[in-house]
Design a protein around this motif. Sequence first.
Motif, PDB file in Angstrom:
ATOM      1  N   GLN A 127      18.769   6.214  24.156  1.00 58.03           N
ATOM      2  CA  GLN A 127      18.386   7.506  24.731  1.00 58.03           C
ATOM      3  C   GLN A 127      17.318   7.331  25.807  1.00 58.03           C
ATOM      4  O   GLN A 127      17.337   8.001  26.844  1.00 58.03           O
ATOM      5  N   LYS A 128      16.405   6.423  25.556  1.00 58.91           N
ATOM      6  CA  LYS A 128      15.343   6.177  26.531  1.00 58.91           C
ATOM      7  C   LYS A 128      15.905   5.570  27.810  1.00 58.91           C
ATOM      8  O   LYS A 128      15.518   5.961  28.920  1.00 58.91           O
ATOM      9  N   GLU A 129      16.793   4.629  27.675  1.00 54.77           N
ATOM     10  CA  GLU A 129      17.353   3.990  28.866  1.00 54.77           C
ATOM     11  C   GLU A 129      18.166   4.985  29.688  1.00 54.77           C
ATOM     12  O   GLU A 129      18.123   4.969  30.918  1.00 54.77           O
ATOM     13  N   LYS A 130      18.912   5.863  28.998  1.00 52.02           N
ATOM     14  CA  LYS A 130      19.790   6.790  29.708  1.00 52.02           C
ATOM     15  C   LYS A 130      19.042   7.952  30.323  1.00 52.02           C
ATOM     16  O   LYS A 130      19.353   8.382  31.450  1.00 52.02           O
ATOM     17  N   TRP A 131      18.029   8.497  29.606  1.00 48.93           N
ATOM     18  CA  TRP A 131      17.393   9.725  30.057  1.00 48.93           C
ATOM     19  C   TRP A 131      15.920   9.567  30.399  1.00 48.93           C
ATOM     20  O   TRP A 131      15.436  10.139  31.387  1.00 48.93           O
ATOM     21  N   LEU A 132      15.179   8.815  29.590  1.00 51.53           N
ATOM     22  CA  LEU A 132      13.745   8.706  29.839  1.00 51.53           C
ATOM     23  C   LEU A 132      13.451   7.920  31.105  1.00 51.53           C
ATOM     24  O   LEU A 132      12.579   8.309  31.896  1.00 51.53           O
ATOM     25  N   ARG A 133      14.158   6.829  31.316  1.00 48.80           N
ATOM     26  CA  ARG A 133      13.860   6.014  32.496  1.00 48.80           C
ATOM     27  C   ARG A 133      14.037   6.782  33.807  1.00 48.80           C
ATOM     28  O   ARG A 133      13.138   6.770  34.668  1.00 48.80           O
ATOM     29  N   PRO A 134      15.174   7.498  34.015  1.00 49.84           N
ATOM     30  CA  PRO A 134      15.272   8.279  35.261  1.00 49.84           C
ATOM     31  C   PRO A 134      14.265   9.419  35.344  1.00 49.84           C
ATOM     32  O   PRO A 134      13.834   9.793  36.445  1.00 49.84           O
ATOM     33  N   LEU A 135      13.863   9.977  34.193  1.00 50.97           N
ATOM     34  CA  LEU A 135      12.803  10.993  34.220  1.00 50.97           C
ATOM     35  C   LEU A 135      11.480  10.375  34.636  1.00 50.97           C
ATOM     36  O   LEU A 135      10.732  10.939  35.442  1.00 50.97           O
ATOM     37  N   MET A 136      11.169   9.200  34.095  1.00 52.98           N
ATOM     38  CA  MET A 136       9.946   8.494  34.473  1.00 52.98           C
ATOM     39  C   MET A 136       9.929   8.161  35.957  1.00 52.98           C
ATOM     40  O   MET A 136       8.879   8.208  36.603  1.00 52.98           O
ATOM     41  N   ASN A 137      11.090   7.858  36.492  1.00 54.84           N
ATOM     42  CA  ASN A 137      11.180   7.486  37.907  1.00 54.84           C
ATOM     43  C   ASN A 137      11.227   8.695  38.831  1.00 54.84           C
ATOM     44  O   ASN A 137      11.240   8.541  40.051  1.00 54.84           O
ATOM     45  N   GLY A 138      11.293   9.897  38.246  1.00 53.74           N
ATOM     46  CA  GLY A 138      11.341  11.099  39.065  1.00 53.74           C
ATOM     47  C   GLY A 138      12.681  11.312  39.736  1.00 53.74           C
ATOM     48  O   GLY A 138      12.781  12.059  40.716  1.00 53.74           O
ATOM     49  N   GLU A 139      13.724  10.692  39.202  1.00 51.16           N
ATOM     50  CA  GLU A 139      15.051  10.789  39.807  1.00 51.16           C
ATOM     51  C   GLU A 139      15.800  12.035  39.342  1.00 51.16           C
ATOM     52  O   GLU A 139      16.694  12.521  40.042  1.00 51.16           O
ATOM     53  N   ILE A 140      15.497  12.519  38.145  1.00 49.17           N
ATOM     54  CA  ILE A 140      16.151  13.702  37.593  1.00 49.17           C
ATOM     55  C   ILE A 140      15.089  14.636  37.031  1.00 49.17           C
ATOM     56  O   ILE A 140      13.918  14.266  36.892  1.00 49.17           O
ATOM     57  N   ARG A 141      15.519  15.870  36.691  1.00 49.94           N
ATOM     58  CA  ARG A 141      14.662  16.815  35.992  1.00 49.94           C
ATOM     59  C   ARG A 141      15.326  17.155  34.662  1.00 49.94           C
ATOM     60  O   ARG A 141      16.482  16.788  34.413  1.00 49.94           O
ATOM     61  N   SER A 142      14.607  17.872  33.803  1.00 46.47           N
ATOM     62  CA  SER A 142      15.121  18.188  32.474  1.00 46.47           C
ATOM     63  C   SER A 142      14.677  19.584  32.070  1.00 46.47           C
ATOM     64  O   SER A 142      13.867  20.219  32.741  1.00 46.47           O
ATOM     65  N   ALA A 143      15.216  20.061  30.948  1.00 46.39           N
ATOM     66  CA  ALA A 143      14.875  21.390  30.437  1.00 46.39           C
ATOM     67  C   ALA A 143      14.728  21.325  28.926  1.00 46.39           C
ATOM     68  O   ALA A 143      15.199  20.384  28.282  1.00 46.39           O
ATOM     69  N   PHE A 144      14.059  22.339  28.379  1.00 46.37           N
ATOM     70  CA  PHE A 144      13.930  22.468  26.922  1.00 46.37           C
ATOM     71  C   PHE A 144      14.454  23.836  26.540  1.00 46.37           C
ATOM     72  O   PHE A 144      13.939  24.860  27.011  1.00 46.37           O
ATOM     73  N   LEU A 145      15.486  23.887  25.698  1.00 50.26           N
ATOM     74  CA  LEU A 145      16.145  25.136  25.343  1.00 50.26           C
ATOM     75  C   LEU A 145      15.854  25.487  23.888  1.00 50.26           C
ATOM     76  O   LEU A 145      16.386  24.858  22.975  1.00 50.26           O
ATOM     77  N   MET A 146      14.982  26.485  23.697  1.00 51.08           N
ATOM     78  CA  MET A 146      14.694  26.952  22.352  1.00 51.08           C
ATOM     79  C   MET A 146      14.792  28.464  22.233  1.00 51.08           C
ATOM     80  O   MET A 146      15.482  28.991  21.385  1.00 51.08           O
ATOM     81  N   THR A 147      14.082  29.181  23.104  1.00 52.40           N
ATOM     82  CA  THR A 147      13.985  30.635  23.002  1.00 52.40           C
ATOM     83  C   THR A 147      15.353  31.297  23.149  1.00 52.40           C
ATOM     84  O   THR A 147      16.144  30.915  23.993  1.00 52.40           O
ATOM     85  N   GLU A 148      15.598  32.326  22.320  1.00 53.61           N
ATOM     86  CA  GLU A 148      16.881  33.027  22.337  1.00 53.61           C
ATOM     87  C   GLU A 148      16.678  34.528  22.523  1.00 53.61           C
ATOM     88  O   GLU A 148      15.705  35.101  21.996  1.00 53.61           O
ATOM     89  N   PRO A 149      17.592  35.191  23.237  1.00 49.16           N
ATOM     90  CA  PRO A 149      17.432  36.635  23.480  1.00 49.16           C
ATOM     91  C   PRO A 149      17.684  37.504  22.263  1.00 49.16           C
ATOM     92  O   PRO A 149      17.197  38.632  22.194  1.00 49.16           O
ATOM     93  N   ALA A 150      18.431  36.997  21.282  1.00 50.73           N
ATOM     94  CA  ALA A 150      18.850  37.841  20.161  1.00 50.73           C
ATOM     95  C   ALA A 150      17.888  37.840  18.988  1.00 50.73           C
ATOM     96  O   ALA A 150      18.069  38.621  18.041  1.00 50.73           O
ATOM     97  N   VAL A 151      16.875  36.962  19.011  1.00 53.16           N
ATOM     98  CA  VAL A 151      15.947  36.877  17.885  1.00 53.16           C
ATOM     99  C   VAL A 151      14.515  36.783  18.398  1.00 53.16           C
ATOM    100  O   VAL A 151      14.278  36.466  19.558  1.00 53.16           O
TER     101      VAL A 151
END
Length: 431
Positions: A127-151
């Motif tokens: 997971q780190k090699e696939k996602w963390l490394r490009p995030l560390m390099n500033g090559e991609i961005r990411s999101a965190f999905l938790m909040t929901e409209p129905a609750v």
Amino acid sequence: MIFEHSDETKHWVARVEAFMAEHIIPAIPVYQQQDAEGERWKVIPVVEELKAKAKAAGLWNMFMPPSHGAAHVDDTFEFDGPGLSNVTYAAIAEILGRVGFASEVFNCSAPDTGNMEVLMRYGTLAQKEKWLRPLMNGEIRSAFLMTEPAVASSDATNIQTSIVRDGDEYVINGTKWWSSGVGDPRCKVAIVMGKTDPSSKTYTQQSQILMPLDAKGVTLVRPLHVFGYDDAPHGHFEVRMENVRVPVDNLILREGAGFEIAQGRLGPGRIHHCMRTIGVAEVALEKMCKRLMTRVAFGKTVAEHSIWEQRIARARIDLEMTRLLCLKAAYMMDTVGNKVARAEIAMIKVQAPTMALQIIDDAIQAHGGGGVSQDFGLAQAYAHQRTLRLADGPDEVHNRTIARLELGRHAGSAMKEKAEAEAALHVPGIR
């Protein structure tokens, strides 16, 4: 007690301030022009240019504290960053808060910082090699999905998004909103929080999983505006997930670890928000003072009227108190850990945006009609800061934590243990 930064902190502050003065401040008009042109959801060229300069200057990934080592996975992955203390980074974050896009220039912007911490602490090597490394390099961005409209997502146990295992895959179904950053074309992955076992104990029903944004079944329903601002090119979206399939290897840590992971990422992120907020408030106070000294009403400068003397004094007092509380929380995180510092973290999370909103509101008043226009940036600053009374948990949830810990101090041992246990378990809504 010594109310002075260490030599190391002074060194880093000086470097960041010099870079801001030489590169970022002069780039503000360019950023504004590029932001206004063309599509709303795009990459701003000047930010990419500045990122290259910051990386070359060694001002990169400064947010990750020295204790970033993987908490659950023993591997040899190294995080490319200076490993600054929370106190040192808090001082830096205040400087970055003075310019809205500055944090991204140094690869220190949310939600990427929190997601990188999660992957560093809990992710597998793959997971780190696939996602963390490009995030560390500033090559991609990411999101965190938790909040929901129905609750009511301020109580994360309410989350209804389902993550169901089907052979070698997990199937995700649900709707999220206030999913910050997914409108950015560089946003390639999201960490999704949902239920893997609704029949389990309350705090082990939830899990977190990595979901590529281009996966089949992911729909960006609409951007959400904050007081009319779309916050492009970062933005906040409603996201619908319909039978989204991801490999089982995308699960973070293990099933039922959603709350454990959330607790691991929350403390530092809140400190970052709060120190950037102090930077925003400092800018608002500076604009207010300059405006008051250049406008004349009833025979004297507006600054000479007593009501404004009172407001300026109150602003400076509140700023200094808030900064000290934030630095205390950061110091405790460095020395005794996030769990022991949870009351201070909750207090600063309530205090910082409340303080900033009052100062920005006074600054708007000082600018008259101009204050609510787009000309001075104060209306937009107010909109942004108002969201922080909700993001990472509403004020009411943090006040509840503070109150229960305080009541526990003055109660019998049984009640004290109960209050501390509840405060430790509760994870407010986060984005």
